[in-house]
Write an enzyme that holds these catalytic residues in place. Sequence first.
Site, PDB file in Angstrom:
ATOM      1  N   GLU A 144       0.870  -1.166   0.000  1.00  0.00           N
ATOM      2  CA  GLU A 144       0.000   0.000   0.000  1.00  0.00           C
ATOM      3  C   GLU A 144       0.907   1.215   0.000  1.00  0.00           C
ATOM      4  OE1 GLU A 144      -2.280   2.840   2.289  1.00  0.00           O
ATOM      5  OE2 GLU A 144      -2.515   0.972   3.414  1.00  0.00           O
ATOM      6  N   CYS A 166      -2.859   8.134   4.181  1.00  0.00           N
ATOM      7  CA  CYS A 166      -2.734   7.540   2.848  1.00  0.00           C
ATOM      8  C   CYS A 166      -3.978   7.775   2.014  1.00  0.00           C
ATOM      9  CB  CYS A 166      -2.423   6.060   2.969  1.00  0.00           C
ATOM     10  SG  CYS A 166      -3.499   5.204   4.119  1.00  0.00           S
TER      11      CYS A 166
END
Length: 682
Positions: free
Chosen positions: A260, A299
Amino acid sequence: MNAQTPYALKSYICGDWKAGARDGVLLRDAGTGAPVATIDASGIDMAEALAYGRASGAALRAMTFHQRAEMLKALGKALSAQKDAFHALSLATGATPRDGMVDIEGGFHTLFSYSSQGRRELPNTRLLVEGPVEGLSKDGSFSAQHILTPLQGVAVHVNAFNFPVWGMLEKLAPTLLAGMPAIIKPASQTAYLTELVVRAIIETGLLPAGALQLICGSTGDLLDHVTGQDVVTFTGSASTGRMLRTSKAIVENSVRFTMEADSLNASVLGPDAVAGTPEFDLFVKEVTREMTVKAGQKCTAIRRVLVPRAQADAVIAALGAALGKMNAGLPGDAATRMGALASHAQRDEVRARIRDLQADGEIVVGDPDAVSVSSGDPDDGAFLNPVVLYCDKPLSAKAAHDVEAFGPVSTVMAYDDLDEAIALTQRGKGSLAASVFTNAPEVAEAAVLGMAPFHGRILLGNRASAKTSTGHGAPLPNLVHGGPGRAGGGEEMGGIRGVKHFMQRTAVQGTPALLSAVTGRWIEGAPTRADIHPFRKSLETLQVGDQIVTATREVTLDDIEHFASFTGDTFYAHMDEDAARANPFFDGRVAHGYLIVSFAAGLFVQPDPGPVLANYGVDNLRFLTPVNPGDVLGVRLTCKEINPRENAEHGEVRWDCQVTNQDGAVVAQYDVLTMVAKTWPQ
Ligand code: NDP
């Protein structure tokens, strides 16, 4: 802890807290610059840590899914009781108390959520059965079943600095539920908070020895020793992720690698959501929140703000006003609306990325070089006020779609029509999350269809969900977190899907009897037993394969008419011979499907008080052959699956129920779901 006296963080390896061999790198408080801790993991035998973890996995695998789920719940409760200590230290990471809740309580929520999903959606077994039995032979003697079993290695979780608690727990919950031990490697900058939480976890004594290890510092040669039974997950920068993903042992051993990384998440203001609509206001509020929660170090934060060209000025003015109220300052100060970045290095990095972004746009809100704070020292702390850029020609822009400034920074981009807005979201080359603020169903439909292949999650925001929406930037344990392409190509969480990342799927082929022995589930063709009525058996004596074949019952026209008038279901196929015949599926009047199910229950139940406590539903109900007046029905009921509940006096029993007619044709097939007492009399 005395913030002035840095203490040496330790790693928890092979059941012991171990200091690194060297002095260690100094970690400073993000808001004050005061020393907090030093970090070093040199000298630790990483191969030994992996071997110890692998050897310890057996204890986790010996537990059932429900036992592991109970463990997660107990862990969540024990950690919740100590949350004040975690929050106190969280301030040093630059996080305000509100930011801290996202990290700390957000992490506990993941434990509770996985615990509850594990008990609700998984059987109380050690292996998972997936999908239907696949028949592979005409005579039924050879079939196949997919199963999942926990991998026998260690899950190595390499985490980012921005969520030292949630980042660990969102990965740990599905790992432990699957039955795999873990090694956590937090990002150095905020590892002191992870270390404190791991100390608390270990002290609870709830986890089997070896289920959790921690590396505070560099992983050294750890990733050189991973095997095909290990899993590596990574959250952080795309460049580090790419380097790790292509490292020798990971490539050579086909190690599962979930990544990720950078994500240029977009939020789209729908063409209908002009200034003055509730959606416009919600959009401005959401962008403001995403830019300032965790000082934009999320994020999933909104980096690209896509607005109809005619609304650009209004959006910039509204963002300027809203962001102007977001005082930066010491995280613990009551007047502070936005905390500090994690470190001075991170602030330098964000400033450099803003300069990159200026290639495509001008700064319209904020000044990256002039810091103003309502408390604290602007030089001691890693403060940065929000910065908004404006990009007038986003279709020809590059940096605006490629550069992630990991802080309170977003670029407003003007689009001319919805197709262009969709194309611009795709220029992120794959993102974790996007949002669309619209009250127009046709905009929602077109936007989601165009954007979904490029996104792991899409939030549709409008006035009706203004109070209940969980927000653009909040990953949820039951929803997929991850995204294609630039976002790393991985998936985390997503409910039980996330648990399966730590398990191996295997197709097992064999006779029904052997498959049934492996899975603990009765399947067609496996042995059956008919002694006393299975409804007279508690879980102490009931076994899969216990079966009753009932007496038969004829269905008459009177029955159908009685059922129709009694229930009010006078659908023509049951009541009107000519109309029923005209229907391509029927040859005259037919019995109601629910009449068949009701008659079946009347045939198979054993009516006396006994261990069967309740019928809580049916699964997979199908009516396969029409039943006409004069047909004679019989039932075969077979115990298919038994799931004793942890901490309860009962369990769930699934029964295979097959209703046939006088010719042996199956007229209805379904699973009957019951609660059955563990002992009887109780
Ligand atoms: P890094 O990629 O440098 O670090 C991420 C993690 O990887 C840390 O735990 C780090 O440990 C570890 N790591 C670094 N090098 C290695 C290695 N050779 N072997 C094993 N582990 C390693 O990212 P940062 O945390 O420094 O963040 C940099 C940028 O990444 C941010 O500015 C942001 O743009 C992006 N980012 C993106 C996130 C997302 O989810 N989209 C989340 C966080 C960051 P250590 O700290 O000890 O170096």
